[in-house]
Design a protein around this motif. Structure first.
Motif, PDB file in Angstrom:
ATOM      1  N   VAL A 268       0.832  -1.395   0.040  1.00  0.00           N
ATOM      2  CA  VAL A 268       0.057   0.012  -0.016  1.00  0.00           C
ATOM      3  C   VAL A 268       0.943   1.207  -0.015  1.00  0.00           C
ATOM      4  O   VAL A 268       0.754   2.194  -0.770  1.00  0.00           O
ATOM      5  N   ASN A 269       1.729   1.130   0.819  1.00  0.00           N
ATOM      6  CA  ASN A 269       3.053   2.452   0.884  1.00  0.00           C
ATOM      7  C   ASN A 269       3.604   2.473  -0.584  1.00  0.00           C
ATOM      8  O   ASN A 269       3.687   3.716  -0.888  1.00  0.00           O
ATOM      9  N   THR A 272       1.055   4.146  -2.959  1.00  0.00           N
ATOM     10  CA  THR A 272       0.686   5.531  -2.219  1.00  0.00           C
ATOM     11  C   THR A 272       2.188   6.452  -2.755  1.00  0.00           C
ATOM     12  O   THR A 272       1.853   7.638  -3.001  1.00  0.00           O
ATOM     13  N   ASN A 273       3.254   5.916  -2.702  1.00  0.00           N
ATOM     14  CA  ASN A 273       4.512   6.673  -2.974  1.00  0.00           C
ATOM     15  C   ASN A 273       4.524   7.421  -4.469  1.00  0.00           C
ATOM     16  O   ASN A 273       5.195   8.192  -4.659  1.00  0.00           O
ATOM     17  N   LYS A 275       3.317   9.789  -6.867  1.00  0.00           N
ATOM     18  CA  LYS A 275       2.306  10.753  -7.034  1.00  0.00           C
ATOM     19  C   LYS A 275       1.774  10.817  -8.428  1.00  0.00           C
ATOM     20  O   LYS A 275       2.284  10.037  -9.343  1.00  0.00           O
ATOM     21  N   ILE A 299      -8.081   3.673  -2.258  1.00  0.00           N
ATOM     22  CA  ILE A 299      -6.770   4.300  -3.177  1.00  0.00           C
ATOM     23  C   ILE A 299      -7.084   4.850  -4.368  1.00  0.00           C
ATOM     24  O   ILE A 299      -6.591   5.900  -4.693  1.00  0.00           O
ATOM     25  N   ASN A 302      -9.253   8.193  -3.428  1.00  0.00           N
ATOM     26  CA  ASN A 302      -8.430   8.876  -2.819  1.00  0.00           C
ATOM     27  C   ASN A 302      -7.137   9.279  -3.209  1.00  0.00           C
ATOM     28  O   ASN A 302      -6.600  10.323  -2.831  1.00  0.00           O
ATOM     29  N   GLN A 303      -6.327   8.708  -4.080  1.00  0.00           N
ATOM     30  CA  GLN A 303      -5.103   9.027  -4.460  1.00  0.00           C
ATOM     31  C   GLN A 303      -4.896   9.304  -5.955  1.00  0.00           C
ATOM     32  O   GLN A 303      -3.689   9.546  -6.289  1.00  0.00           O
ATOM     33  N   THR A 304      -5.818   8.916  -6.625  1.00  0.00           N
ATOM     34  CA  THR A 304      -5.598   9.337  -8.217  1.00  0.00           C
ATOM     35  C   THR A 304      -6.344  10.399  -8.483  1.00  0.00           C
ATOM     36  O   THR A 304      -7.573  10.731  -8.190  1.00  0.00           O
TER      37      THR A 304
END
Length: 380
Positions: A268-269, A272-273, A275, A299, A302-304
């Motif tokens: 997961v990290n 997430t790393n 960007k 993920i 929230n992250q894309t």
């Protein structure tokens, strides 16, 4: 009850499978030495043979001699015909749609997150050719490239068999991939190599990669068989002839179900790393519809910054007011095995949204009809 049984069986199969990468070792060519063991330059030549593409003059003479082998000659003939059909019916049209509808997503210094990809580097690169990194995940093992002896035998026939579903439908079936990649081609690496060659990319290097606790990758030589902590995968550095800088693909044969991901915080990290991520989801068995895959779904949400998908990706209802959506094609009920994936709100939107644009190619499970759909979400 049937739906529940099918879901449990599918998730059970998904949870039990894992990847077992093989190793590269730098040494001279020999008939009994896997082509995953010589230089990466030789691996690129072999990718071109598997992709039925001409070899450059610089290719080693023993690789050039393959052109005289009857089975290799037949492979060039059969594979070229099949690829031309795929190109005319699907790939050229998908490329035209890409250049018309998602050019704003082709920015520099972006990364692509492709869960449930398996070996489908082809569609990932076709739709997103400018990304720095491609993060592909699947159940299938990594595998190896073939030996010279295998290439002179029936390996190339088995390779075409493993690709036959994609050639016809432009997606892989998990069940068939599991069978073919265990008994025929032995992993996703040969298929990825074919797709890299066919998208005008040259393989520069192949390494093992281990994801550390902090999510950072540790790269080691492919012939390194020592134990290393972390989740093991493979990374391929490649370069397109029309691009100044190389790009990189990561592949991990791993399980994305929540019960497995709870023990894979380093993975997961790792995700997430990266960007400036975008997501691509296609023919994903509607896994992201259920609570068992909420970690990966979150993920994406929230992250894309964008998500290009068919209806098997994150359900429409999860994209709140912070996302815009553009619809293409026609929405249809999921195929028989996935009836639980029908989205009433998405069906209503396709019927009422006057801006829906048609597409002239199939995309996803409805490969035999004109009822394919594409959803493009952009974060506002």
């Amino acid at each position: 009850m049937k739906k529940l049984v099918f879901t449990l069986l599918f998730l059970g199969t998904y949870a039990l499978l894992s990847a077992q990468p093989s190793a590269y070792k730098a040494q001279p060519f020999a008939d009994d030495v896997p082509l995953t063991t010589p230089s990466m330059l030789d691996a690129d030549y072999i990718a071109r043979v598997m992709a039925a593409l001409p070899l450059p003059e610089a290719a080693p003479e023993n690789i050039k001699q393959l052109s005289k082998v009857a089975s290799v000659q037949n492979h060039y003939k059969e594979f070229t015909i099949a690829w031309q059909k795929l190109e005319s019916k699907k790939l050229s049209r998908l490329r035209k749609w890409r250049d018309s509808e998602i050019t704003d997503l082709h920015k520099k210094q972006t990364n692509l997150f492709y869960p449930f990809a398996g070996p489908d580097f082809l569609n990932a690169y076709l739709l997103f050719p400018t990304c720095d990194n491609y993060l592909l995940f699947g159940l299938e093992k990594m595998g190896t490239l073939p030996t010279m002896a295998q290439l002179r035998g029936n390996y190339l026939f088995r390779l075409r068999k493993s690709l036959s579903i994609l050639m016809k439908r432009n997606y892989f079936i998990t069940r068939d991939m599991i069978n073919n990649l265990n008994s025929n081609v032995k992993g996703v690496l040969p298929l990825i190599a074919v797709f890299m060659a066919r998208t005008d990319n040259k393989i520069l290097s192949i390494q093992k990669v281990y994801v550390q606790k902090n999510g950072k990758p540790k790269f080691v030589a492919f012939n390194d068989n020592k134990w290393h902590p972390g989740i093991k995968g493979v990374t391929i550095e490649f370069k397109n002839k029309n691009r100044d800088l190389p790009q990189r693909m990561y592949y991990f044969g791993t399980n994305f179900v929540n019960t497995a991901m709870y023990t894979k915080k380093n993975l997961v990290n790792f995700i997430t790393n990266f960007k400036n991520k975008m997501t691509f989801t296609k023919s994903a068995s509607y896994l992201l519809h259920g609570h068992n895959f909420s970690i990966i779904r979150n993920i994406i949400l929230n992250q894309t910054s964008a998500s290009v998908q068919d209806d098997t990706g994150v359900p429409y209802r999860y994209f709140k007011n912070s996302w815009s959506v553009k619809l293409y094609g026609k929405y249809a009920r999921p195929v028989r095995d996935f009836n639980y994936g029908f989205q009433t709100d998405l069906n209503r939107l396709f019927k009422t949204d006057k801006t829906v644009k048609p597409i002239d190619f199939t995309f996803g499970y409805h490969w035999w009809t004109d009822k394919s759909s594409i959803l493009v979400f952009r974060k506002k």
